[in-house]
Design an enzyme around this catalytic site. Sequence first.
Site, PDB file in Angstrom:
ATOM      1  N   TYR A  66       2.691 -44.199   5.378  1.00 21.03           N
ATOM      2  CA  TYR A  66       2.770 -42.884   6.017  1.00 21.03           C
ATOM      3  C   TYR A  66       3.064 -43.069   7.506  1.00 21.03           C
ATOM      4  O   TYR A  66       2.187 -43.361   8.303  1.00 21.03           O
ATOM      5  CB  TYR A  66       1.475 -42.079   5.828  1.00 21.03           C
ATOM      6  CG  TYR A  66       1.169 -41.728   4.380  1.00 21.03           C
ATOM      7  CD1 TYR A  66       2.137 -41.841   3.381  1.00 21.03           C
ATOM      8  CD2 TYR A  66      -0.091 -41.264   4.013  1.00 21.03           C
ATOM      9  CE1 TYR A  66       1.847 -41.517   2.063  1.00 21.03           C
ATOM     10  CE2 TYR A  66      -0.380 -40.929   2.688  1.00 21.03           C
ATOM     11  CZ  TYR A  66       0.599 -41.069   1.725  1.00 21.03           C
ATOM     12  OH  TYR A  66       0.313 -40.739   0.416  1.00 21.03           O
ATOM     13  N   PHE A 211      -0.433 -33.387  -4.120  1.00 19.93           N
ATOM     14  CA  PHE A 211       0.208 -32.061  -4.068  1.00 19.93           C
ATOM     15  C   PHE A 211      -0.706 -31.026  -4.732  1.00 19.93           C
ATOM     16  O   PHE A 211      -0.274 -30.219  -5.546  1.00 19.93           O
ATOM     17  CB  PHE A 211       1.597 -32.078  -4.711  1.00 19.93           C
ATOM     18  CG  PHE A 211       2.452 -30.878  -4.315  1.00 19.93           C
ATOM     19  CD1 PHE A 211       2.388 -30.352  -3.041  1.00 19.93           C
ATOM     20  CD2 PHE A 211       3.304 -30.271  -5.228  1.00 19.93           C
ATOM     21  CE1 PHE A 211       3.148 -29.258  -2.667  1.00 19.93           C
ATOM     22  CE2 PHE A 211       4.067 -29.169  -4.872  1.00 19.93           C
ATOM     23  CZ  PHE A 211       3.993 -28.663  -3.594  1.00 19.93           C
ATOM     24  N   PRO A 212      -2.006 -31.059  -4.369  1.00 19.06           N
ATOM     25  CA  PRO A 212      -2.966 -30.180  -5.046  1.00 19.06           C
ATOM     26  C   PRO A 212      -2.728 -28.700  -4.788  1.00 19.06           C
ATOM     27  O   PRO A 212      -3.133 -27.862  -5.592  1.00 19.06           O
ATOM     28  CB  PRO A 212      -4.316 -30.617  -4.460  1.00 19.06           C
ATOM     29  CG  PRO A 212      -3.989 -31.196  -3.124  1.00 19.06           C
ATOM     30  CD  PRO A 212      -2.653 -31.863  -3.306  1.00 19.06           C
ATOM     31  N   LEU A 213      -2.079 -28.381  -3.653  1.00 18.85           N
ATOM     32  CA  LEU A 213      -1.931 -26.970  -3.300  1.00 18.85           C
ATOM     33  C   LEU A 213      -0.757 -26.313  -4.006  1.00 18.85           C
ATOM     34  O   LEU A 213      -0.687 -25.083  -4.089  1.00 18.85           O
ATOM     35  CB  LEU A 213      -1.748 -26.824  -1.779  1.00 18.85           C
ATOM     36  CG  LEU A 213      -2.939 -27.283  -0.932  1.00 18.85           C
ATOM     37  CD1 LEU A 213      -2.568 -27.318   0.542  1.00 18.85           C
ATOM     38  CD2 LEU A 213      -4.124 -26.363  -1.159  1.00 18.85           C
ATOM     39  N   GLY A 216       4.392 -23.146  -2.203  1.00 15.77           N
ATOM     40  CA  GLY A 216       5.685 -22.687  -2.692  1.00 15.77           C
ATOM     41  C   GLY A 216       5.444 -21.888  -3.953  1.00 15.77           C
ATOM     42  O   GLY A 216       5.118 -20.700  -3.889  1.00 15.77           O
TER      43      GLY A 216
HETATM   44  N1  LIG Z   1       0.198 -41.102  -4.297  1.00 14.18           N
HETATM   45  C1  LIG Z   1       1.304 -40.496  -3.993  1.00 14.18           C
HETATM   46  O1  LIG Z   1       2.378 -40.884  -4.420  1.00 14.18           O
HETATM   47  C2  LIG Z   1       1.253 -39.317  -3.082  1.00 14.18           C
HETATM   48  C3  LIG Z   1       2.371 -38.484  -2.931  1.00 14.18           C
HETATM   49  C4  LIG Z   1       2.260 -37.381  -2.085  1.00 14.18           C
HETATM   50  C5  LIG Z   1       1.068 -37.136  -1.405  1.00 14.18           C
HETATM   51  N2  LIG Z   1      -0.001 -37.979  -1.549  1.00 14.18           N
HETATM   52  C6  LIG Z   1      -1.288 -37.736  -0.884  1.00 14.18           C
HETATM   53  O2  LIG Z   1      -1.748 -36.463  -1.271  1.00 14.18           O
HETATM   54  C7  LIG Z   1      -2.020 -35.657  -0.135  1.00 14.18           C
HETATM   55  C8  LIG Z   1      -1.727 -34.210  -0.471  1.00 14.18           C
HETATM   56  O3  LIG Z   1      -0.422 -34.067  -0.995  1.00 14.18           O
HETATM   57  P1  LIG Z   1       0.729 -33.244  -0.275  1.00 14.18           P
HETATM   58  O4  LIG Z   1       0.588 -33.353   1.203  1.00 14.18           O
HETATM   59  O5  LIG Z   1       1.999 -33.652  -0.902  1.00 14.18           O
HETATM   60  O6  LIG Z   1       0.456 -31.782  -0.767  1.00 14.18           O
HETATM   61  P2  LIG Z   1      -0.561 -30.622  -0.411  1.00 14.18           P
HETATM   62  O7  LIG Z   1      -1.717 -31.141   0.343  1.00 14.18           O
HETATM   63  O8  LIG Z   1      -0.798 -29.909  -1.672  1.00 14.18           O
HETATM   64  O9  LIG Z   1       0.311 -29.652   0.487  1.00 14.18           O
HETATM   65  C9  LIG Z   1       0.619 -29.940   1.815  1.00 14.18           C
HETATM   66  C10 LIG Z   1       1.589 -28.850   2.296  1.00 14.18           C
HETATM   67  O10 LIG Z   1       0.959 -27.594   2.233  1.00 14.18           O
HETATM   68  C11 LIG Z   1       0.911 -26.992   3.516  1.00 14.18           C
HETATM   69  N3  LIG Z   1      -0.404 -26.352   3.606  1.00 14.18           N
HETATM   70  C12 LIG Z   1      -1.614 -26.958   3.703  1.00 14.18           C
HETATM   71  N4  LIG Z   1      -2.605 -26.052   3.718  1.00 14.18           N
HETATM   72  C13 LIG Z   1      -2.007 -24.834   3.617  1.00 14.18           C
HETATM   73  C14 LIG Z   1      -2.513 -23.525   3.566  1.00 14.18           C
HETATM   74  N5  LIG Z   1      -3.810 -23.272   3.606  1.00 14.18           N
HETATM   75  N6  LIG Z   1      -1.613 -22.506   3.465  1.00 14.18           N
HETATM   76  C15 LIG Z   1      -0.287 -22.750   3.409  1.00 14.18           C
HETATM   77  N7  LIG Z   1       0.249 -23.984   3.446  1.00 14.18           N
HETATM   78  C16 LIG Z   1      -0.607 -25.025   3.543  1.00 14.18           C
HETATM   79  C17 LIG Z   1       1.119 -28.106   4.488  1.00 14.18           C
HETATM   80  O11 LIG Z   1       1.770 -27.649   5.653  1.00 14.18           O
HETATM   81  P3  LIG Z   1       0.991 -27.491   7.073  1.00 14.18           P
HETATM   82  O12 LIG Z   1       0.953 -28.852   7.661  1.00 14.18           O
HETATM   83  O13 LIG Z   1       1.848 -26.543   7.804  1.00 14.18           O
HETATM   84  O14 LIG Z   1      -0.366 -26.954   6.761  1.00 14.18           O
HETATM   85  C18 LIG Z   1       2.024 -29.035   3.707  1.00 14.18           C
HETATM   86  O15 LIG Z   1       3.367 -28.631   3.787  1.00 14.18           O
HETATM   87  C19 LIG Z   1      -1.137 -36.267   0.959  1.00 14.18           C
HETATM   88  O16 LIG Z   1      -1.612 -35.975   2.245  1.00 14.18           O
HETATM   89  C20 LIG Z   1      -1.231 -37.734   0.641  1.00 14.18           C
HETATM   90  O17 LIG Z   1      -2.429 -38.257   1.193  1.00 14.18           O
HETATM   91  C21 LIG Z   1       0.096 -39.050  -2.388  1.00 14.18           C
END
Ligand SMILES: NC(=O)c1ccc[n+]([C@@H]2O[C@H](COP(=O)([O-])OP(=O)(O)OC[C@H]3O[C@@H](n4cnc5c(N)ncnc54)[C@H](OP(=O)(O)O)[C@@H]3O)[C@@H](O)[C@H]2O)c1
Length: 287
Positions: A66, A211-213, A216
């Site tokens: 990262y 990508f728990p959230l 979109g």
């Molecule tokens: N193992 C793997 O291959 C892998 C792949 C992907 C991710 N990950 C891990 O999983 C974690 C989470 O996954 P992710 O970052 O892909 O997805 P996520 O946490 O589900 O979503 C993050 C996105 O949602 C936005 N967001 C967050 N809170 C929000 C809210 N309350 N309202 C509206 N938008 C919101 C963020 O933008 P803002 O910054 O503008 O809030 C960002 O664009 C990552 O940080 C990483 O540690 C692991």
Amino acid sequence: MTQTLAQASGSFAIGGELTVNRLGFGSMQLTGPGVWGEPKDRDEALRVLRRAVELGVNLIDTADAYGPVVAERLIREALHPYPDGMVIATKAGLTRQGPNRWTPVGRPAYLRQQCELSLRNLGLERIGLFQLHRIDPEVPLEDQIGELKALQDEGKIAHIGLSEVSVEELQAAERVAPISSVQNLYNLTNRKAEPLLEYCEEHGIGFIPWFPLATGKLSEPGGPAAAIAQRTGHTPSQLALAWLLERSPVMLPIPGTSSVAHLDENMAAAAIELSQEDFEELARAAS
Ligand SMILES: NC(=O)c1ccc[n+]([C@@H]2O[C@H](COP(=O)([O-])OP(=O)(O)OC[C@H]3O[C@@H](n4cnc5c(N)ncnc54)[C@H](OP(=O)(O)O)[C@@H]3O)[C@@H](O)[C@H]2O)c1
């Protein structure tokens, strides 16, 4: 002592030993666009990390890749010396060639090097959870997991995790070393990893949904959570997290954000108690 918000999400013992609050934090969004380089707002990134700890988060997911290196160094700058009980879950096994470009490399010497660098970048003597970011198809699985086992035997890492694996791959890895967690894409709108989640539930393995959230799809106007959000006063993001926490006691969501406002909103999900009807309606609406 008053309960922190994160404690309201319940706890899980990684590897039966490292107890964390189930709602954690993912640090991938703290880097530049395409998970490459420094964040646009460095001070806010540091504030997000400190606020997460203030709210009781003690599971922070990160990776050498990262930035690369950027997220791990931000974590160290914001939080070192770490509070008692903090588990930093980092990863190795994906190399970077530019924004949004990722290539697996699982040769043992490389995994060992990245472990040593993560120890240094995070300022740790031992990594709580060290995850193989991707299985490298060009290297025997036994060699990749075998090297992680060696690092564990040497005390450099406490627990081993995997990322983006099938049940069969997890079982193959378990023949080489105990596996404490897996991290796969999973959320309300994408439940393809359900068989893996069920296997984890049966075997007490932590399941970290990335990508728990499901941003979109989930929050679009008229989206699957819209009606319940309106009725309950929660946001779609909060419902997505509350649903995951309700779905399984081994579920450890790590929502990520670059803003304190979104962090506060997401962490509030720890205290939401979804009714059985809302849980089922969300599952139906999003399937
Ligand atoms: N193992 C793997 O291959 C892998 C792949 C992907 C991710 N990950 C891990 O999983 C974690 C989470 O996954 P992710 O970052 O892909 O997805 P996520 O946490 O589900 O979503 C993050 C996105 O949602 C936005 N967001 C967050 N809170 C929000 C809210 N309350 N309202 C509206 N938008 C919101 C963020 O933008 P803002 O910054 O503008 O809030 C960002 O664009 C990552 O940080 C990483 O540690 C692991």
